[in-house]
Write a protein that holds these residues in place. Structure first.
Motif, PDB file in Angstrom:
ATOM      1  N   VAL A   1      -5.192   3.842   6.401  1.00  0.00           N
ATOM      2  CA  VAL A   1      -4.053   2.934   6.278  1.00  0.00           C
ATOM      3  C   VAL A   1      -2.849   3.698   5.737  1.00  0.00           C
ATOM      4  N   ASP A   2      -3.052   4.469   4.680  1.00  0.00           N
ATOM      5  CA  ASP A   2      -1.922   5.113   4.013  1.00  0.00           C
ATOM      6  C   ASP A   2      -1.517   6.437   4.652  1.00  0.00           C
ATOM      7  N   ARG A   3      -2.448   7.119   5.219  1.00  0.00           N
ATOM      8  CA  ARG A   3      -2.200   8.404   5.861  1.00  0.00           C
ATOM      9  C   ARG A   3      -1.328   9.314   5.009  1.00  0.00           C
TER      10      ARG A   3
ATOM     11  N   PHE B   1       0.837  -1.200   0.000  1.00  0.00           N
ATOM     12  CA  PHE B   1       0.000   0.000   0.000  1.00  0.00           C
ATOM     13  C   PHE B   1       0.866   1.242   0.000  1.00  0.00           C
ATOM     14  N   GLY B   2       0.247   2.376   0.183  1.00  0.00           N
ATOM     15  CA  GLY B   2       0.973   3.626   0.092  1.00  0.00           C
ATOM     16  C   GLY B   2       0.514   4.459  -1.089  1.00  0.00           C
ATOM     17  N   TYR B   3      -0.452   3.964  -1.837  1.00  0.00           N
ATOM     18  CA  TYR B   3      -0.921   4.696  -3.018  1.00  0.00           C
ATOM     19  C   TYR B   3      -1.641   5.982  -2.628  1.00  0.00           C
ATOM     20  N   LEU B   4      -2.157   6.027  -1.417  1.00  0.00           N
ATOM     21  CA  LEU B   4      -2.884   7.204  -0.957  1.00  0.00           C
ATOM     22  C   LEU B   4      -2.047   7.984   0.059  1.00  0.00           C
ATOM     23  N   HIS B   5      -0.752   7.656   0.153  1.00  0.00           N
ATOM     24  CA  HIS B   5       0.080   8.282   1.182  1.00  0.00           C
ATOM     25  C   HIS B   5       0.293   9.752   0.856  1.00  0.00           C
TER      26      HIS B   5
END
Lengths: 369, 174
Positions: free
Chosen positions: A367-369, A40-44
């Motif tokens: 999740v990504d914050r 994940f991390g796509y919305l970070h």
């Protein structure tokens, strides 16, 4: 003996069942899951660093965007952390209004979580509409109180932004009257459906000792049979004045997590009824008039946590004495609840992954914050 | 409900592993001013553990004291004190308030043993600390960036990371 070969399959990031942009790198042997790596991390957006560049009050609307289903709960945890850091007291009436809002949020979240989970099982759209139906009515209540349906930004340090409007309580009572039949209906959707039961019972089992060692919280932990709820374990606000039960599951499968959510909605309704009884006698106004919103807390740190609908939501703040937080850390329940995902999926079929993920109930904004 | 205060935890740790504890020094949180009064120093009351003894101390919390719920690992970058502080937060499953272990590692060599092989709850917390602060956890089975992409250079939550005008934003945009 049939010769098989392990295969790597990508599920996501753009996939309708991943609840946002979430990718799973799945190793499969035929239809059976051998291993799973969450990516994940796509919305970070480096939420924490953004928050460190803002003043304390400027962060309040930012917390809405963490778990965008439960903006009231995020507001509550953040307001509590700042109040602990700066030593601000909250009047009784404001505490009751806060509890009322967070419990409404819990009903809203669980109703849509159950709807989305049944959606993930392949019952496309119709059950989701059931889940969303009462959510709309709760959002109307939020709009009356805060002016916004989703990004409420309703809490302030020392209370809430404004008092409840006169039409709020009658509308809430009407909602409460309709709620038991609605919750029963939602429960029957899965409980009385043989096909959906086949997809839920005995799937994605998380044993209690494993759940604890992974540090999961919320309905996932309680579905595994551990009666840990922050509202009882470390009572905050006015939760010690209410009479409610903590539902727990037996085996920790998808079905248990579903039942825990349904029962928590009933318990939230019980809490709201007690709030309505006690609210007229509560002292003080909706906000502490002495509380400064432009806070400059003394040097030090504070941690506050609440039982958000998805689990333990905590804020860790360090102050250097200025108007901006020196360190702002979010302990996001959705993020930590993903840790045991690989263990929960191993040995089940590919189609079960989607259901197991749905039963954890994640929101990628958090999740990504 | 078990209620252990930080002072009691300190005493218990001093009994079992006297070598593990450090005397906590107050941390400078802001740069020293050129004039005017010195700002307050940050002085936490929780036990400060040596990095090498962290795993033993955490397992003591879990196995002996029963604080089996590792809730959070927060990293704070104390730029002016020259160290990172890691805040490990534990809870008892029966309820009660948290107990905290603090660990300090120097900013120029932020290495400490990983808790993940013994306690899987630390997994994502440690990966996040590695990704955003560049703290290396020796013995972690899968220490990779968790939010940023693998080719990203630098550690964005460090206090000396450029806020504007770095290579990813392209030139100075104000």
């Amino acid at each position: 003996m049939l010769q098989t070969q392990e295969l790597q399959v990508n599920i996501g990031p753009q996939h309708p069942s991943t609840h946002g942009v979430f990718r799973m790198l799945v190793t499969v042997d035929g239809e059976t899951v051998v291993d799973l790596k969450p990516v994940f991390g796509y919305l970070h957006r480096n939420h924490e660093q953004l928050a460190e560049a803002n003043t304390y009050l400027q962060n309040m609307p930012y917390t809405d965007r963490l778990d965008y289903f439960n903006s009231m709960a995020n507001n509550h945890a953040y307001a509590m952390a700042v109040e602990r850091l700066a030593g601000i007291e909250v009047p009784e009436r404001a505490e009751y209004i806060r509890v009322l809002m967070v419990e409404l949020t819990r009903i809203l979240n669980h109703a849509s979580a159950v709807g989305f989970m049944i959606n993930d099982m392949g019952a496309w759209q119709t059950p989701l509409a059931f889940g969303m139906r009462e959510r709309e009515k709760i959002l109307d209540l939020f709009e009356m109180a805060s002016g916004a349906r989703l990004m409420c930004n309703y809490f302030r340090f020392g209370g809430v932004a404004r008092d409840l409007p006169p039409e709020f309580i009658p509308n809430l009572r009407e909602l409460l009257r309709a709620l038991p039949a609605y919750i029963d209906e939602l429960e029957r959707l899965l409980r009385d459906n043989e096909i959906l039961l086949q997809r839920a019972v005995g799937i994605g089992i998380l044993p209690p000792e494993v759940a604890l060692s992974y540090g999961v919280s919320g309905p996932v932990l309680r579905g595994s049979g551990i009666p840990y709820d922050v509202r009882k374990a470390e009572p905050y606000s006015v939760y010690d004045r209410f009479d409610f039960d903590i539902p727990v599951g037996k085996v920790g499968d998808v079905y248990d997590r579903f039942l825990v959510r349904i029962e928590e909605m009933r318990q939230s309704k019980r809490i709201i009824e007690q709030v309505l009884e006690q609210l007229p006698d509560a002292k003080g106004g909706h906000i502490n008039p002495k509380a400064r919103q432009n806070v400059r807390p003394p040097v030090g740190d504070a941690y506050a946590r609440i039982e958000s609908p998805k689990g333990e939501l905590g804020f860790y703040l360090v102050s250097d004495g200025s108007a901006k937080p020196y360190r702002y850390k979010v302990r996001a329940p959705s993020f930590i609840n993903l840790t045991p995902l690989a263990d929960m999926c191993r040995g089940y079929k590919v189609a079960d992954i989607v259901v197991i993920l749905g039963s954890i109930d994640i929101v990628m904004g958090e999740v990504d914050r | 409900m078990p209620e252990l205060t930080p002072a009691e935890l300190r005493a218990r740790l001093a009994e079992v592993m006297p070598m593990a504890l450090l005397e906590p020094e107050p941390l400078a949180i802001t740069p020293p001013p050129s004039h005017g009064p010195q700002p307050g120093l940050f002085q936490p009351s929780d036990p400060l553990v040596k990095p090498d003894h962290l795993v033993a101390a955490a397992l003591f919390m879990r196995d002996t004291l029963g604080y089996a719920y590792l809730s959070d690992i927060a990293v704070v970058d104390y730029l002016y004190a020259g160290c990172f502080e890691l805040v490990y937060r534990f809870y008892h499953p029966a309820g009660g308030s948290s107990l905290v272990l603090r660990v300090r590692v120097p900013r120029d060599h932020p290495v400490l043993p990983s808790l993940t092989p013994h306690w899987p709850a630390a997994n994502f917390h440690e990966r996040e600390a590695f990704d955003l602060f560049g703290i290396e956890f020796t013995g972690h089975p899968h220490l990779r960036r968790i939010y940023m992409w693998d080719e990203f250079e630098g550690f964005p939550m460090r206090k000396d990371f450029p806020r504007q005008g770095d290579k990813y934003l392209g030139g100075d945009e104000g």
